[in-house]
Scaffold this motif. Structure first.
Motif, mmCIF file in Angstrom:
data_model
loop_
_atom_site.group_PDB
_atom_site.id
_atom_site.type_symbol
_atom_site.label_atom_id
_atom_site.label_comp_id
_atom_site.label_asym_id
_atom_site.label_seq_id
_atom_site.Cartn_x
_atom_site.Cartn_y
_atom_site.Cartn_z
ATOM 1 N N ALA A 5 -19.804 98.720 -35.929
ATOM 2 C CA ALA A 5 -20.148 97.421 -36.505
ATOM 3 C C ALA A 5 -19.542 97.297 -37.899
ATOM 4 N N LEU A 6 -19.008 96.138 -38.185
ATOM 5 C CA LEU A 6 -18.507 95.814 -39.516
ATOM 6 C C LEU A 6 -19.412 94.739 -40.097
ATOM 7 N N VAL A 7 -19.922 94.975 -41.294
ATOM 8 C CA VAL A 7 -20.857 94.067 -41.957
ATOM 9 C C VAL A 7 -20.226 93.589 -43.260
ATOM 10 N N VAL A 8 -20.211 92.267 -43.474
ATOM 11 C CA VAL A 8 -19.546 91.713 -44.662
ATOM 12 C C VAL A 8 -20.536 90.881 -45.473
ATOM 13 N N GLN A 9 -20.767 91.299 -46.716
ATOM 14 C CA GLN A 9 -21.665 90.574 -47.612
ATOM 15 C C GLN A 9 -21.028 89.275 -48.079
ATOM 16 N N GLY A 10 -21.879 88.295 -48.433
ATOM 17 C CA GLY A 10 -21.403 87.045 -49.002
ATOM 18 C C GLY A 10 -21.294 87.160 -50.506
ATOM 19 N N GLY A 11 -21.679 86.075 -51.191
ATOM 20 C CA GLY A 11 -21.591 86.090 -52.650
ATOM 21 C C GLY A 11 -20.619 85.077 -53.189
ATOM 22 N N GLY A 12 -20.348 84.006 -52.424
ATOM 23 C CA GLY A 12 -19.431 82.981 -52.901
ATOM 24 C C GLY A 12 -18.051 83.541 -53.172
ATOM 25 N N THR A 13 -17.486 83.228 -54.335
ATOM 26 C CA THR A 13 -16.129 83.667 -54.629
ATOM 27 C C THR A 13 -16.035 85.162 -54.935
ATOM 28 N N ARG A 14 -17.178 85.844 -55.047
ATOM 29 C CA ARG A 14 -17.109 87.309 -55.104
ATOM 30 C C ARG A 14 -16.604 87.856 -53.769
ATOM 31 N N GLY A 15 -16.556 86.983 -52.763
ATOM 32 C CA GLY A 15 -15.974 87.355 -51.483
ATOM 33 C C GLY A 15 -14.497 87.671 -51.577
ATOM 34 N N ALA A 16 -13.880 87.402 -52.739
ATOM 35 C CA ALA A 16 -12.476 87.789 -52.931
ATOM 36 C C ALA A 16 -12.316 89.296 -52.780
ATOM 37 N N PHE A 17 -13.334 90.039 -53.194
ATOM 38 C CA PHE A 17 -13.286 91.498 -53.027
ATOM 39 C C PHE A 17 -13.264 91.854 -51.545
ATOM 40 N N ALA A 18 -14.165 91.247 -50.784
ATOM 41 C CA ALA A 18 -14.206 91.508 -49.338
ATOM 42 C C ALA A 18 -12.904 91.086 -48.671
ATOM 43 N N ALA A 19 -12.318 89.996 -49.146
ATOM 44 C CA ALA A 19 -11.050 89.536 -48.584
ATOM 45 C C ALA A 19 -9.968 90.606 -48.741
ATOM 46 N N LEU A 184 -19.604 95.564 -49.377
ATOM 47 C CA LEU A 184 -20.454 94.930 -50.376
ATOM 48 C C LEU A 184 -19.594 94.262 -51.449
ATOM 49 N N THR A 185 -20.098 93.183 -52.013
ATOM 50 C CA THR A 185 -19.384 92.515 -53.098
ATOM 51 C C THR A 185 -20.082 92.739 -54.439
ATOM 52 N N ARG A 186 -21.071 93.630 -54.436
ATOM 53 C CA ARG A 186 -21.767 94.054 -55.653
ATOM 54 C C ARG A 186 -21.638 95.561 -55.821
ATOM 55 N N GLU A 187 -21.666 96.003 -57.055
ATOM 56 C CA GLU A 187 -21.477 97.410 -57.376
ATOM 57 C C GLU A 187 -22.719 98.248 -57.055
ATOM 58 N N PHE A 188 -22.544 99.562 -57.039
ATOM 59 C CA PHE A 188 -23.649 100.489 -56.807
ATOM 60 C C PHE A 188 -24.724 100.296 -57.869
ATOM 61 N N GLY A 189 -25.987 100.226 -57.426
ATOM 62 C CA GLY A 189 -27.098 100.109 -58.353
ATOM 63 C C GLY A 189 -27.415 98.706 -58.828
ATOM 64 N N PHE A 190 -26.669 97.721 -58.329
ATOM 65 C CA PHE A 190 -26.916 96.347 -58.777
ATOM 66 C C PHE A 190 -28.332 95.906 -58.415
ATOM 67 N N VAL A 191 -28.969 95.176 -59.350
ATOM 68 C CA VAL A 191 -30.312 94.639 -59.128
ATOM 69 C C VAL A 191 -30.260 93.117 -59.252
#
Length: 285
Positions: A5-19, A184-191
């Protein structure tokens, strides 16, 4: 195709990382039997399945500066900040070609993740042969509360899936999928900060007919942070494989600075390339 399975987080334009990550996965010839995406993650995942290398970069970078897709004027006239008709009907024909046939013919099981207004629960909406319905599922996954009208599908109303499944790993995990790759489009430990009181009051007024949905919206940060900690623990156990930004992204949810977006896209490519050997070991590929 790898049984994973491949799982892709959202986050609006932070999706540039996932892209960027997805483009490298395509370059490496990796494909997965099951793909899950939330919001922008669902939109970029479609291009991965269709094999349109570079198209996700266009969607989350250049398109965000196109007022025919996103504008306050469109929101005031229609109640929708995003013009999904433009995204799904005009862009593929005139701006950035989309291999629609490849996407719908693909044997990949694809799910766009949304939230049901009626009961406030997460919904995994599958790709079907009904193309218009599938596009509505995609639109619902990326329709932000307070900035979008609910999308009706099979008699039910849906909005953004980010409040209950910002990175939808739980379904493949509950189905005992042996291999799960999470972008993920957020870094490790993000709250995630809690929903502001003013915003909560707006949601209470706007969605007063849907109290379960309002509660899921107000408590979305708790869900996000709990899931983030669980993913980090699963990663330590070797149960899932995670690709994430090494440093906190400086890109906002609706960023229009092309330089920042391009840099984040390149960070995604670099992060994936650094980990591709380890990913192949994890996948036995």
């Amino acid at each position: 195709m790898i049984d994973a399975a491949l799982v892709v987080q959202g986050g609006g334009t932070r999706g540039a990382f996932a892209a960027g990550v997805l483009d490298v996965l395509m370059e490496e010839g990796l494909s997965f039997t099951d793909v899950y995406g939330t919001s922008a993650g669902a939109l970029t995942a479609c291009n991965f399945i269709s094999g349109d290398l570079g198209r996700s970069r266009y969607i989350v970078t250049e398109l965000m500066g196109d007022r025919r897709f996103i504008s306050v004027g469109h929101f005031l006239m229609t109640g929708n900040l995003f013009n999904f008709k433009y995204l799904f009907r005009v862009v593929p024909k005139k701006k950035s070609p989309f291999n629609e046939d490849a996407f719908f013919r693909s044997p990949v099981n694809f799910y766009a993740v949304s939230t049901c207004l009626e009961d406030g629960t997460v919904a995994y909406l599958p790709k079907t042969a009904n193309r218009n319905k599938t596009y509505r599922c995609l639109a619902s996954s990326a329709s932000l509360p307070l900035f979008s009208k609910p999308v009706k599908i099979d008699g039910k109303k849906y909005l953004d899936g980010g409040q209950l499944a910002p990175f939808p790993y739980k379904k493949p995990l509950s189905e005992n999928k042996e291999k799960i790759v999470i972008i993920l489009t957020r870094e490790f430990g993000f709250v995630q900060p809690t929903v502001k009181e003013k915003t909560a009051r707006k949601a209470l007024r706007k969605y007063r007919k849907y109290p379960e949905f309002v509660q899921s919206y107000i408590h979305s940060a708790e869900v996000f942070n709990r899931d983030m900690r669980e993913v980090e623990e699963l990663e330590k156990q070797g149960r899932v494989f995670v690709i994430r930004p090494d440093i906190p992204p400086t890109v906002g949810i609706a960023e229009r600075d092309m330089k920042k977006l391009e840099e984040l896209y390149e960070q995604g490519k670099e992060a994936c390339r650094r980990r591709i050997a380890a990913l192949r070991v994890y996948l036995d590929a």
